[in-house]
Design a protein around this motif. Structure first.
Motif, PDB file in Angstrom:
ATOM      1  N   GLU A 243       0.953  -1.057  -0.030  1.00 25.51           N
ATOM      2  CA  GLU A 243      -0.023   0.099  -0.053  1.00 25.51           C
ATOM      3  C   GLU A 243       0.707   1.140   0.173  1.00 25.51           C
ATOM      4  OE1 GLU A 243      -3.219   0.465  -0.044  1.00 25.51           O
ATOM      5  OE2 GLU A 243      -3.673  -1.469  -0.540  1.00 25.51           O
ATOM      6  N   LEU A 244       1.865   1.327   0.782  1.00 27.04           N
ATOM      7  CA  LEU A 244       2.860   2.323   0.875  1.00 27.04           C
ATOM      8  C   LEU A 244       3.411   2.755  -0.493  1.00 27.04           C
ATOM      9  CD1 LEU A 244       3.314   4.445   3.288  1.00 27.04           C
ATOM     10  CD2 LEU A 244       5.380   2.985   3.753  1.00 27.04           C
ATOM     11  N   GLU A 245       4.034   1.649  -1.004  1.00 21.14           N
ATOM     12  CA  GLU A 245       4.601   1.861  -2.258  1.00 21.14           C
ATOM     13  C   GLU A 245       3.739   2.118  -3.279  1.00 21.14           C
ATOM     14  OE1 GLU A 245       6.817  -1.908  -2.775  1.00 21.14           O
ATOM     15  OE2 GLU A 245       8.370  -1.325  -1.466  1.00 21.14           O
ATOM     16  N   GLU A 246       2.617   1.778  -3.336  1.00 19.15           N
ATOM     17  CA  GLU A 246       1.667   2.150  -4.443  1.00 19.15           C
ATOM     18  C   GLU A 246       1.223   3.558  -4.126  1.00 19.15           C
ATOM     19  OE1 GLU A 246      -1.773  -0.320  -4.503  1.00 19.15           O
ATOM     20  OE2 GLU A 246      -0.582  -1.829  -5.430  1.00 19.15           O
ATOM     21  N   LEU A 247       0.946   4.128  -3.100  1.00 21.79           N
ATOM     22  CA  LEU A 247       0.500   5.410  -2.699  1.00 21.79           C
ATOM     23  C   LEU A 247       1.727   6.533  -3.140  1.00 21.79           C
ATOM     24  CD1 LEU A 247      -1.397   4.851   0.483  1.00 21.79           C
ATOM     25  CD2 LEU A 247      -2.348   5.978  -1.255  1.00 21.79           C
ATOM     26  N   ILE A 248       3.076   6.138  -2.734  1.00 23.96           N
ATOM     27  CA  ILE A 248       4.098   6.931  -3.057  1.00 23.96           C
ATOM     28  C   ILE A 248       4.198   7.101  -4.581  1.00 23.96           C
ATOM     29  CG2 ILE A 248       6.676   7.241  -2.730  1.00 23.96           C
ATOM     30  CD1 ILE A 248       6.294   5.929  -0.027  1.00 23.96           C
ATOM     31  N   GLY A 249       3.893   6.106  -5.175  1.00 25.63           N
ATOM     32  CA  GLY A 249       4.140   6.108  -6.636  1.00 25.63           C
ATOM     33  C   GLY A 249       3.193   6.989  -7.599  1.00 25.63           C
ATOM     34  N   CYS A 250       1.854   7.343  -6.858  1.00 25.71           N
ATOM     35  CA  CYS A 250       0.982   7.802  -7.762  1.00 25.71           C
ATOM     36  C   CYS A 250       0.676   9.533  -7.209  1.00 25.71           C
ATOM     37  CB  CYS A 250      -0.452   6.951  -7.433  1.00 25.71           C
ATOM     38  SG  CYS A 250      -1.110   7.265  -5.611  1.00 25.71           S
ATOM     39  N   ILE A 251       1.637   9.934  -6.576  1.00 20.67           N
ATOM     40  CA  ILE A 251       1.642  11.291  -6.176  1.00 20.67           C
ATOM     41  C   ILE A 251       2.702  12.061  -6.793  1.00 20.67           C
ATOM     42  CG2 ILE A 251       1.785  12.875  -4.488  1.00 20.67           C
ATOM     43  CD1 ILE A 251       0.456  11.075  -2.765  1.00 20.67           C
ATOM     44  N   ASP A 252       2.430  13.265  -7.457  1.00 19.55           N
ATOM     45  CA  ASP A 252       3.667  13.969  -7.990  1.00 19.55           C
ATOM     46  C   ASP A 252       4.097  14.942  -6.735  1.00 19.55           C
ATOM     47  OD1 ASP A 252       5.345  15.622  -9.321  1.00 19.55           O
ATOM     48  OD2 ASP A 252       3.805  16.685 -10.745  1.00 19.55           O
ATOM     49  N   TRP A 253       5.054  14.442  -6.261  1.00 16.08           N
ATOM     50  CA  TRP A 253       5.939  14.882  -4.986  1.00 16.08           C
ATOM     51  C   TRP A 253       6.681  16.391  -5.477  1.00 16.08           C
ATOM     52  CZ3 TRP A 253       4.170  13.343  -0.664  1.00 16.08           C
ATOM     53  CH2 TRP A 253       3.734  11.844  -0.809  1.00 16.08           C
ATOM     54  N   LYS A 254       6.826  16.669  -6.650  1.00 13.55           N
ATOM     55  CA  LYS A 254       7.493  17.906  -6.884  1.00 13.55           C
ATOM     56  C   LYS A 254       6.798  19.218  -6.829  1.00 13.55           C
ATOM     57  CE  LYS A 254      10.477  15.447 -10.364  1.00 13.55           C
ATOM     58  NZ  LYS A 254      11.024  15.549 -11.744  1.00 13.55           N
ATOM     59  N   ARG A 255       5.505  18.903  -6.876  1.00 11.66           N
ATOM     60  CA  ARG A 255       4.484  20.042  -6.385  1.00 11.66           C
ATOM     61  C   ARG A 255       4.304  20.251  -5.124  1.00 11.66           C
ATOM     62  NH1 ARG A 255      -0.790  18.899  -9.662  1.00 11.66           N
ATOM     63  NH2 ARG A 255      -0.670  16.826  -9.134  1.00 11.66           N
ATOM     64  N   LYS A 256       3.882  21.749  -4.971  1.00 13.57           N
ATOM     65  CA  LYS A 256       3.880  22.100  -3.506  1.00 13.57           C
ATOM     66  C   LYS A 256       2.614  21.508  -3.188  1.00 13.57           C
ATOM     67  CE  LYS A 256       6.397  26.386  -4.004  1.00 13.57           C
ATOM     68  NZ  LYS A 256       6.307  28.062  -4.218  1.00 13.57           N
ATOM     69  N   GLU A 257       2.309  21.269  -1.814  1.00 13.38           N
ATOM     70  CA  GLU A 257       1.085  20.765  -1.066  1.00 13.38           C
ATOM     71  C   GLU A 257      -0.023  21.704  -1.655  1.00 13.38           C
ATOM     72  OE1 GLU A 257      -0.381  19.337   3.010  1.00 13.38           O
ATOM     73  OE2 GLU A 257       1.469  20.493   2.997  1.00 13.38           O
ATOM     74  N   GLU A 258      -0.061  22.958  -1.598  1.00 14.92           N
ATOM     75  CA  GLU A 258      -1.005  23.769  -2.147  1.00 14.92           C
ATOM     76  C   GLU A 258      -1.458  23.627  -3.498  1.00 14.92           C
ATOM     77  OE1 GLU A 258       2.567  26.493  -1.507  1.00 14.92           O
ATOM     78  OE2 GLU A 258       1.414  24.826  -0.631  1.00 14.92           O
ATOM     79  N   GLU A 259      -0.518  22.994  -4.363  1.00 14.17           N
ATOM     80  CA  GLU A 259      -0.933  22.999  -5.650  1.00 14.17           C
ATOM     81  C   GLU A 259      -1.539  21.517  -6.061  1.00 14.17           C
ATOM     82  OE1 GLU A 259       2.988  23.435  -7.492  1.00 14.17           O
ATOM     83  OE2 GLU A 259       2.882  25.759  -7.212  1.00 14.17           O
ATOM     84  N   MET A 260      -1.444  20.633  -5.166  1.00 14.91           N
ATOM     85  CA  MET A 260      -2.062  19.235  -5.248  1.00 14.91           C
ATOM     86  C   MET A 260      -3.509  19.306  -5.612  1.00 14.91           C
ATOM     87  SD  MET A 260       0.266  16.807  -2.722  1.00 14.91           S
ATOM     88  CE  MET A 260       2.040  16.483  -3.176  1.00 14.91           C
TER      89      MET A 260
END
Length: 434
Positions: A243-260
């Motif tokens: 679950e953790l690996e799937e969740l980490i892989g499906c988010i664009d972490w380069k964007r700021k939190e407020e831009e998500m």
């Protein structure tokens, strides 16, 4: 006054203004205003929650119910939404349990539970969820009534969006109960069925699945039999890693939190929840298997992914590794291979905070304790000495002892502010000597 302070004041002021208007509205107008208030609640930070949700507010609501100026349905509409946000944002609200409204809810829950006929199941569930969401401590009598009621709601298997939301709310409520004792006949069969059905059909939302696991993991402290079921029958470590690996892989972490997007923001909440669940797991588990290694690696990868932008998740990652280091069943060699580097980095980052520093120090204190335990078997003792040498060399190379020394004057301060596990004041307890 800063722009942020002005925004916060505007939010609390607007909420209080709307609340003061409720008793002068009919039920439908009241409902509309509460929906506006719920939108404000969605944007509140922890300080705003604590400034608004005080005993005075709960007592006022109780008085409005008594005087028939607010219906119980509208009360639930406001408080259930607030309670959900309080849980998701990890805010502690101690005042509800001492309020007259809490007493009213208790009496209504007991009355509804005793009904043989014409029981209002929806009202029963709503009252129990509000009561647990908002209450810092639930006595054993109320646990025995509320938990079976909420689990019954969580067992629904229809795949409609409305049912999914009801199940998610029920499991989120249960996940907020912490480590309080519950007799396993109240919950074990049901929560096991929920998790097994999820593993087969993948019918739960991500938040509901994580909440179900947290509720079960928090029961470890009362019964090792539950841990054996979670480990050997439900395969928690494998599930959590996946679950953790799937969740980490499906988010664009380069964007700021407020831009998500809203969906990504919700997934960040689920990732935070999983990290806390794993922290709780390492704190209580006693059954080691090789799958632990992959779980530790996933936490390390998570930290490296989020460290620059999500400080709260970074903190829970380090806290999870600290608990793994303190667990007598987790081999120190696996921590050396996978975790030491990121905890050293966590200490040496310029943007450290006191909580992160404390968890890093506890990690190395726990590692040091493990490495001081001599082995009776000659081969194991040789391996222990070899591990000590590797960690000593890494610490020497990274300037670890200098880092510890730079924090040493803060130890008393850290102990006063983070008192759950007191840091040793003896600086040598953090070093590895060969």
């Amino acid at each position: 006054m800063s722009m942020l302070d002005e925004t916060e004041m505007d939010s609390t002021k607007k909420f209080n203004e709307l609340f003061s208007e409720l008793e002068h509205c009919d039920e439908e107008e009241q409902k509309q205003k509460i929906e506006e208030m719920n939108e404000i609640v969605d944007e509140m930070n922890n300080e705003e929650f604590r400034s608004i949700f005080k005993s005075e507010l709960f007592d006022k609501i109780d008085k409005m119910i008594e005087e028939k100026k607010m219906s119980i349905e509208n009360t639930i509409l406001l408080l259930k939404h607030a309670g959900c946000c309080i849980k998701l944002k990890n805010v502690f609200i101690p005042s509800f349990g001492k309020s007259s409204l809490a007493n009213r809810f208790e009496k209504m829950i007991i009355k509804e539970e005793k009904k043989k006929e014409e029981k209002n199941e929806k009202l029963f569930v709503d009252l129990c969820e509000c009561y647990i969401f908002l209450n810092g401590y639930i006595n054993s009598k109320m646990r025995c009534v509320c938990v079976p009621c909420i689990l019954k709601a969580a067992l629904k298997k229809e795949e409609s969006e409305e049912t999914q939301k009801e199940v998610e709310m029920a499991l989120l409520t249960l996940s907020g109960m912490g480590h309080c004792f519950l007799r396993k006949e109240l919950y074990l069969k049901e929560i096991t069925e929920i998790i097994k059905h999820q593993q087969k059909h993948r019918n739960l939302t991500k938040l509901a699945n994580q909440s179900a696991w947290l509720f079960l993991i928090d029961r470890f402290c009362s019964d090792e039999h539950i841990e054996r079921i979670a480990m050997n029958e439900l395969h928690f470590v494998r599930e959590a890693t996946k679950e953790l690996e799937e969740l980490i892989g499906c988010i664009d972490w380069k964007r700021k939190e407020e831009e998500m997007s809203k969906e990504e923001a919700n997934e960040v909440l689920v990732i935070t929840g999983w990290t806390k669940t794993i922290k709780s797991f390492f704190d209580s588990c006693k059954l080691w298997n090789e799958e632990f290694v992959e779980l530790i690696s996933s936490i390390v990868q998570e930290y490296r992914t989020v460290k620059d932008k999500f400080r709260e998740i970074s903190y829970w990652c380090i806290s999870s590794l600290r608990n793994a280091a303190g667990n007598g069943f987790v081999p120190v060699e696996d921590l050396l291979k996978r975790a030491v580097d990121v905890v050293l980095e966590g200490m040496q980052r310029q943007t450290y905070n006191e909580g992160m520093t404390t968890e890093c120090l506890r990690f190395f204190e726990n590692v040091s304790i493990k490495l001081k335990e001599k082995k009776e078997d000659d081969k194991e003792e040789e391996e222990r000495k070899a591990t000590k040498r590797k960690i000593f060399e890494k610490m020497e190379e990274e300037g670890y002892e200098d880092t510890i020394a730079s924090f040493h004057k803060m130890f008393n301060f850290l102990n006063r502010h983070f008192w759950i596990t007191v840091l040793s004041l003896n600086i040598s307890d953090y070093f590895v000597n060969v």
